[in-house]
Design a protein around this motif. Structure first.
Motif, PDB file in Angstrom:
ATOM      1  N   LYS A 197       0.800  -1.222   0.000  1.00 40.15           N
ATOM      2  CA  LYS A 197       0.000   0.000   0.000  1.00 40.15           C
ATOM      3  C   LYS A 197       0.834   1.275   0.000  1.00 40.15           C
ATOM      4  O   LYS A 197       1.972   1.286   0.458  1.00 40.15           O
ATOM      5  CB  LYS A 197      -0.906   0.041   1.240  1.00 40.15           C
ATOM      6  CG  LYS A 197      -1.794  -1.161   1.420  1.00 40.15           C
ATOM      7  CD  LYS A 197      -2.751  -1.367   0.270  1.00 40.15           C
ATOM      8  CE  LYS A 197      -3.660  -2.543   0.523  1.00 40.15           C
ATOM      9  NZ  LYS A 197      -4.291  -3.027  -0.709  1.00 40.15           N
ATOM     10  N   GLN A 198       0.206   2.338  -0.451  1.00 46.84           N
ATOM     11  CA  GLN A 198       0.821   3.661  -0.366  1.00 46.84           C
ATOM     12  C   GLN A 198       0.112   4.445   0.721  1.00 46.84           C
ATOM     13  O   GLN A 198      -1.044   4.800   0.561  1.00 46.84           O
ATOM     14  CB  GLN A 198       0.690   4.381  -1.709  1.00 46.84           C
ATOM     15  CG  GLN A 198       1.318   5.755  -1.699  1.00 46.84           C
ATOM     16  CD  GLN A 198       1.290   6.393  -3.077  1.00 46.84           C
ATOM     17  OE1 GLN A 198       1.706   5.792  -4.050  1.00 46.84           O
ATOM     18  NE2 GLN A 198       0.789   7.598  -3.140  1.00 46.84           N
ATOM     19  N   GLY A 199       0.808   4.692   1.831  1.00 48.89           N
ATOM     20  CA  GLY A 199       0.165   5.414   2.931  1.00 48.89           C
ATOM     21  C   GLY A 199       0.603   6.859   2.960  1.00 48.89           C
ATOM     22  O   GLY A 199      -0.165   7.746   3.311  1.00 48.89           O
ATOM     23  N   CYS A 219       8.386   2.589  -1.196  1.00 48.44           N
ATOM     24  CA  CYS A 219       8.065   3.898  -1.769  1.00 48.44           C
ATOM     25  C   CYS A 219       9.300   4.767  -1.897  1.00 48.44           C
ATOM     26  O   CYS A 219       9.287   5.759  -2.619  1.00 48.44           O
ATOM     27  CB  CYS A 219       7.000   4.623  -0.949  1.00 48.44           C
ATOM     28  SG  CYS A 219       7.587   5.317   0.611  1.00 48.44           S
ATOM     29  N   ASP A 278       3.932   7.717   0.995  1.00 47.86           N
ATOM     30  CA  ASP A 278       4.858   7.874  -0.131  1.00 47.86           C
ATOM     31  C   ASP A 278       6.198   8.505   0.249  1.00 47.86           C
ATOM     32  O   ASP A 278       6.975   8.873  -0.631  1.00 47.86           O
ATOM     33  CB  ASP A 278       4.209   8.716  -1.247  1.00 47.86           C
ATOM     34  CG  ASP A 278       4.532   8.181  -2.634  1.00 47.86           C
ATOM     35  OD1 ASP A 278       4.342   8.919  -3.608  1.00 47.86           O
ATOM     36  OD2 ASP A 278       4.987   7.023  -2.739  1.00 47.86           O
TER      37      ASP A 278
END
Lengths: 324, 158, 760
Positions: free
Chosen positions: B38-40, B61, B42
């Motif tokens: 996931k991208q929380g 990321c 970046d």
């Protein structure tokens, strides 16, 4: 947030890397990436070429020759604090390495990268859009410092954890370029200029960190005060080295100035003395005046100065406790 | 200019066309469709993008995809065994070590990295090494319980 | 409480836990559709100004850009989550009101081009003077933020219950104190996102959105896009946390739909973390003054409460928030005489909205802190004073709340015991201390329109059960709890139940996840729907067994006559038999549930019972102050919570534990720091909410009361516990170092400063 565009190179030797740096004024080194990549996403660092030095062999090592500790710049922070000889002889270094960021940053981050990180400031480490609400600051290429409101001078804070520990341990570094190689005390590597904090000559790469033999005799500690116990940069970091036998002491701070600082006034006071409650309190008082931090973060300068002294108190107490 | 690279992800080799400025996270999610990572934020400050690189946890990321060539990358999709949950995953389910599930892949991979390093980490060690993974839902308690449970069940770091 | 149920009351994992640990759970940003385009929003970088001109040509010319839109092109339709508080356009028209305001949007073939394109849009502003403090904003001559809103005060509420003046006159002591509660960001791990797709033949737009309120979102989209509601379908994928921040339509929802309609392609918007911090919602900062009159023994006789909420640039939930803040002063303590005055004031800053507790945490901080200060001043024990003033079930209430169940008194005792109150309060060494604080929260609301929830339950041939519910699970486990309720009612197991939820095209109406009412509303609707289906089946089985339907029991996949579980038939066989008896299949039960409200009220005009039920809780804390650095370590927090009956104790614990750490963040760590209207710390690095290492020991204690309204006696557990951890902690700090803090957060710097003042 996407990274800006750049050319990417993977040199296989120091010479090759140095040549790239010499040929391309806009080239920047990539080690662990934990400092430069977020800065690139924020568009405060826009290298034309990213030079990944992780393919260069023999830059990842921890050796002890005749008591002298030699560390390669690409040694991960994790390897440093897991190393038995570092833990035993240079505890400040191990503490500092295990205090950087989070577990992931310690896996990815390198000692060289941590030393060479860019200075930080709440007006600088922000996205391009965020910064567009104000005139461009000095460090980002503009003409005004939003912290001190003076032109031309950048007051961003050096915020690395390894440097103060290394300074207290009297570390030296080797800088190599295609043509040349020099060994200097780490202290002279930091310019004190927030905008260009590191005294690299063009084409130079940090290739070795050296801790002299004497430093592993004696007590050393690194105490970091940060907002949380993980992830965060130091609000104040204090490193302390003491040889109670020789009555010799060294103190260094981070996050309170544009470079990591040796607390020479504190050292001059302590040297030659036995530690006692009175001596400690006087040292603490001097330490609180050892720097004039400015408001590059949300903590006030007076609080930071306060903490500088208080962390020193804790460090000295520990030495006194051990001495019995 | 894009260039072709080969990445080994969850045991499979993939040939991909990437730009130097693509992060590993972008490539995993957008080119390989592995959206479990996931991208929380970046910027490397929350751990939602955690993957294993040669067994060690990393923040995808803030990694260049081109920098991952030649490494073994494991994402959350690579943890299960033939469709069965591995002991760590099962422990998270049983102990309720998740609510919204967004931070969960990162948590599990970090726990895996810790267990790869030492067989029986203490609770203190687990908390310290997982502190780079943020969670806003659980208050962390049940996550620690889940990792401790997996720790006990498998004995030797799963 | 012993569980006499089979599924309800069990610690079951969430029904989608396996998908979440496998990484296959799909959140909005994980979804892709063929031909998908990517959007980005341009935001204002000035706090207040007129938009003179927007030049989008640079963006339009960039190869890969497919569309650009500004406020000028969109319909003149204001929107807002509360209809009478509509004051926002999807993209700013004419004016921008805070740094971060939505000004324009682009849509491109990939996110990188979209980012680049946004930089190329040039906006000419005429900058206007801005105001950043609500007290300043209310003054004569302050810059006017919204046309026609005098003194920048968009909502005020003033209510009096009883006779406060008389109450004060009869008090032995009257104390007045002022407090401040800071801006807090929800910071859910999943950033806000939306993906929209348009069917041009049918004129229907479908949007997948990370939202807590699918049906309200549908309404707002319909109105702002000017498309009938029936042609807008909102689907909620997995949501990675909301805490109130995903209540409201955002530019990403509108613009995704807008571009999808214009371009005939799917369009996805995903916010950056910075945008979540700056341009979504936050907890309203509040200035509060409380005046309380007490008798010598600590009995509260009167209270006067004045609050100014810093609303930021738009209303969002303004009237609801300020009303909640008011009404919940009269619970959990008897306050026979109360005057409340609350104001929601605009400033040129990020927008305040619903955040876990919604106006009550701020009020609770003030009231609970003052209660402790009063206890100290008059020499009464803080735990005693709370028990003395505690409300009890069935008692008449000044605002006509109907309190059917109340475990507050017990919760105080339990929380106090758990922290070792008697041995520790006032007795620990300097630097260590304990404190506690109480609260109460509604389980959903009665006093609002559109607050009914529907459910459909279908029994399948193989004994499986399908549930349609509008409930929005945002990670708290709503779908799991509803499944457990249905399973219990039908006498099947949790794994027999499949739930489809939160799709406005398929599932019945539900207001969404806010006000902590999902278990009560959607749970009751689901239970009644299951009951209706069960009754149809029972009729058939009764005939077969030659029994009375009223004597039948369904449990463990069997239906049998009460007392004779060996007879009867399996659930599966019952359905088979039903089918073969030529009775219409499938067996469907449907129900709507509306909270009982004997008189309709909208809070602002009349009093009345606010909520179907109320939860009660007390938190107790033990802290240790590092006297060298001022850092406070929360060693332990115990929370004693009366949520009626826990449908799923593991999930309830999860809510309580998460709330405790959230409250700790509010007390000690979190602050949205704003300088001249600009958020200085819009990142997870700089907005430091607690990590694993800040975690206290947490003890959760159940106080069961079995509420008559809730499904199987349940009440809320999602928000109440975040009301009082902050005052409990700050009360403990007083016990530790003798300093009364009246502002949040209590940072190390503030502690050191006060300690030094105290010494010097």
């Amino acid at each position: 947030m996407r990274l800006p565009k750049f050319r990417y190179m993977e040199p296989k030797s120091i010479k090759e890397a140095s040549t790239i740096l010499l040929d391309e004024p806009g080239a920047k080194i990539l080690a662990g990436g934990t400092d430069i990549l977020p800065n690139m996403k924020h568009k405060v660092e826009l290298p034309s070429v990213v030079v990944n030095i992780k393919k260069i062999p023999e830059l990842d090592f921890i050796r002890k020759d005749n008591g002298v500790t030699r560390i390669g710049p690409l040694t991960s922070l994790k390897k440093i604090y897991q190393n038995e000889s570092v833990k035993a002889g240079l505890p400040a270094l191990a503490s500092a390495a295990s205090s950087v960021g989070s577990y992931h940053h310690q896996n990815m981050g390198t000692i060289g990268g941590n030393i060479c990180q860019q200075n930080r400031c709440k007006y600088f480490n922000q996205s391009q859009w965020w910064r567009s609400a104000r005139p461009l600051c000095v460090k980002a290429g503009g003409e005004i410092c939003h912290v001190v409101n003076r032109e031309e001078i950048c007051y961003s804070a050096y915020s690395g954890d390894m440097a103060p520990a290394l300074l207290a341990l009297n570390a030296r570094i080797i800088l190599e370029s295609k043509e040349d190689s020099r060994e200097i005390p780490l202290e002279t590597f930091f310019s004190g200029d927030g905008k260009a904090p590191l005294n690299f000559k063009r084409g130079e790469i940090l290739t070795e960190i050296i801790v002299p033999e004497g430093s592993s005799r004696g007590f050393s500690s690194y105490l970091k005060f940060a907002n949380r116990e993980s992830i965060d940069f130091p609000i104040v970091g204090t490193a302390f080295w003491a040889s109670t036998g020789e009555k010799e002491y060294r103190v260094a701070f981070t996050a309170v100035d544009r470079r990591p600082l040796r607390g020479r006034d504190v050292e001059n006071f302590l040297n030659g003395k036995d530690l006692s409650d009175e001596v400690r309190e006087e040292a603490v008082s001097i330490a609180s005046k050892a720097a004039t931090p400015v408001k590059t973060s949300v903590y006030s300068p007076s609080y930071k100065r306060n903490i500088m002294g208080r962390l020193l108190r804790v460090a000295i107490d520990e030495v006194m406790r051990r001495e019995g | 200019m894009k260039s072709a690279i080969k990445l080994k992800v969850n045991g499979d080799d993939h040939e991909l066309l990437v730009s130097p400025n693509n992060t590993l996270l972008e490539v995993l999610r957008e080119k390989l469709g592995l959206t479990g990572t996931k991208q929380g934020c970046d910027l490397g400050a929350c751990g939602a993008c955690t993957v294993l690189v040669d067994g060690e946890s990393r923040l995808s990321c803030i990694m260049l995809a081109v920098d991952a060539v030649g490494k073994e990358i494991i994402t959350i999709e690579g943890i299960e065994e033939n469709g069965h949950l591995d002991p760590l995953q099962a422990a998270f389910v049983e102990k309720g070590g998740l609510q919204c599930g967004f931070c969960t892949p990162g948590m599990i991979l970090t726990a895996r990295s810790i267990l790869n390093e030492e067989a029986r980490p203490t609770e203190e060690t687990i908390k310290r090494k997982m502190a780079g993974n943020l969670c806003r839902c659980t208050g962390y308690k049940k996550i620690v319980e889940a990792v401790m449970t997996a720790n006990e069940q498998t004995g030797e770091g799963a | 409480m012993e569980t006499k149920f089979n599924v309800v009351g069990r610690r079951l994992p969430m029904h989608d836990a396996a998908a979440k640990v496998k990484g296959s759970a799909q959140f909005t940003a994980d979804l892709t559709l063929p031909g998908m385009l990517h959007g980005k929003i341009l935001r204002s970088n000035i706090p207040h100004g007129k938009i003179l001109h927007i030049d989008t040509s640079g963006a339009e010319k960039l190869p890969g850009v497919k569309g650009v839109v500004t406020g000028k092109e969109i319909p003149d339709r204001l929107y807002g989550i509360v209809p009478k508080a509509r004051d926002e356009y999807a993209l700013a028209k004419e004016k921008v009101r805070y740094i971060g305001d939505d000004v324009a949007a682009v849509c491109a073939v990939d996110p990188e081009i979209a980012e680049e394109a946004v930089q190329l849009i040039k906006v000419d502003y005429e900058e206007l003077p801005a105001v950043f403090d609500p007290l300043e904003a209310m003054k004569e001559g302050a810059p006017l933020i919204h046309e026609g809103v005098l003194n920048n005060t968009s909502f005020s509420i003033r209510k009096e219950f009883g006779n406060a003046e008389k109450g004060f006159a009869e008090s032995d002591f009257v104390f007045e104190d002022s407090f401040f509660s800071q801006a807090v960001n929800h910071a859910p791990l999943e950033p806000h996102a939306a993906l929209a797709q348009y069917d041009s033949l049918r004129g229907e737009v479908t949007i997948w959105s990370s939202t807590q309120i699918p049906f309200f979102l549908r309404r707002n989209l319909s109105s702002t896009l000017q498309i009938p509601e029936s042609k807008v379908r909102v689907i909620k994928p997995k949501v990675g946390g909301g805490f109130g921040q995903k209540i409201d339509m955002f530019a990403k929802d509108f613009c995704a739909c807008w571009f999808a309609i214009k371009l005939g392609k799917p369009v996805k918007f995903v916010y950056e973390r910075e945008e979540v911090f700056i341009s979504t919602r936050q907890r309203h900062p509040m200035y509060i003054t409380v005046k309380t009159g007490v008798k010598k023994d600590g009995t509260i006789l009167a209270q006067q409460f004045k609050a100014h909420a810093d609303g930021g640039a738009y209303n969002s939930t303004a009237p609801t928030m300020i009303a909640l803040s008011c009404f919940f002063l009269m619970i959990p303590y008897h306050v026979p005489n109360l005057v409340y005055e609350g104001h929601h004031v605009y400033t040129n800053k990020p927008v305040g909205g619903a955040m876990r507790g919604h106006g009550i945490p701020q009020a609770r901080f003030a009231v609970e802190r003052q209660l402790d200060m009063i206890a100290e001043r008059i020499g009464v024990d803080p735990a005693e004073i709370r028990m003395k003033n505690s409300i009890h079930a069935g008692e008449p209430h000044p605002a006509k709340f109907i309190i059917n169940s109340c475990g507050f008194f017990d919760s105080v005792k339990k929380a106090a015991d758990a922290i070792g109150w008697k041995e520790k309060r006032g007795k620990l060494p300097f630097g260590r201390g304990v404190g506690l604080a109480g609260a109460s929260f509604p389980s959903g609301v009665s006093n609002m329109s559109h607050i009914s929830s529907g459910a459909v339950v279908q029994l399948g041939q193989d004994g499986a059960v399908n549930v349609l519910s509008g409930a929005a699970d945002i990670g708290q486990g709503a779908e799991t709890v509803i499944s457990q309720i249905v399973a219990e009612e039908l006498g099947v197991l949790m794994e027999d139940v499949r739930i489809t939820a939160a799709d406005t095209g398929v599932t019945p109406l539900d207001p969404g996840t806010f006000g902590s009412g999902v278990t009560v509303r959607a749970g009751n609707a689901a239970r009644l729907a299951a009951l209706e289906a069960k009754n149809k089946l029972f009729e058939f089985v009764a005939r077969k067994l030659e029994a009375n339907p009223e004597d039948l029991v369904a449990a463990n996949r069997k239906i049998f006559v009460k007392g004779s579980p060996e007879t009867g038939m399996t659930f599966k066989d019952a359905i088979k038999g039903y089918q073969y008896a030529d009775l219409p299949m499938p067996i469907v039960g449907r129900a709507s549930w509306f909270p009982p409200a004997t008189e309709p009220t909208t809070l602002f005009k009349e009093d009345g019972n606010f909520a179907p039920s109320y939860s009660f809780m007390t938190q107790s804390a033990e802290v240790e102050v590092d006297l060298d650095t001022g850092r406070v370590k929360l060693l332990k927090m115990a929370t004693a919570h009366d949520c009626g009956r826990a449908i799923n104790p593991m999930l309830v614990e999860g809510q309580l534990e998460g709330s405790v750490v959230g409250g700790m963040g509010q007390a000690l760590y979190e602050d949205v720091i704003v300088e001249k209207g600009q958020v200085m710390n819009p990142s997870f690095l700089d907005y430091g909410f607690p990590t694993f290492l800040e975690m206290p020991e947490i003890e959760t204690l159940e106080v069961e009361t079995d509420d008559p309204i809730g499904p199987f006696g349940a009440k809320e557990a999602g928000e109440g516990t975040q009301l009082s951890p902050a005052p409990a902690i700050v009360n403990a700090i007083y016990d530790a170092i003798g300093i009364d803090f009246k502002e949040l957060p209590v940072t190390p710097e503030k502690i050191l400063r006060e300690l030094e003042k105290k010494r010097g």
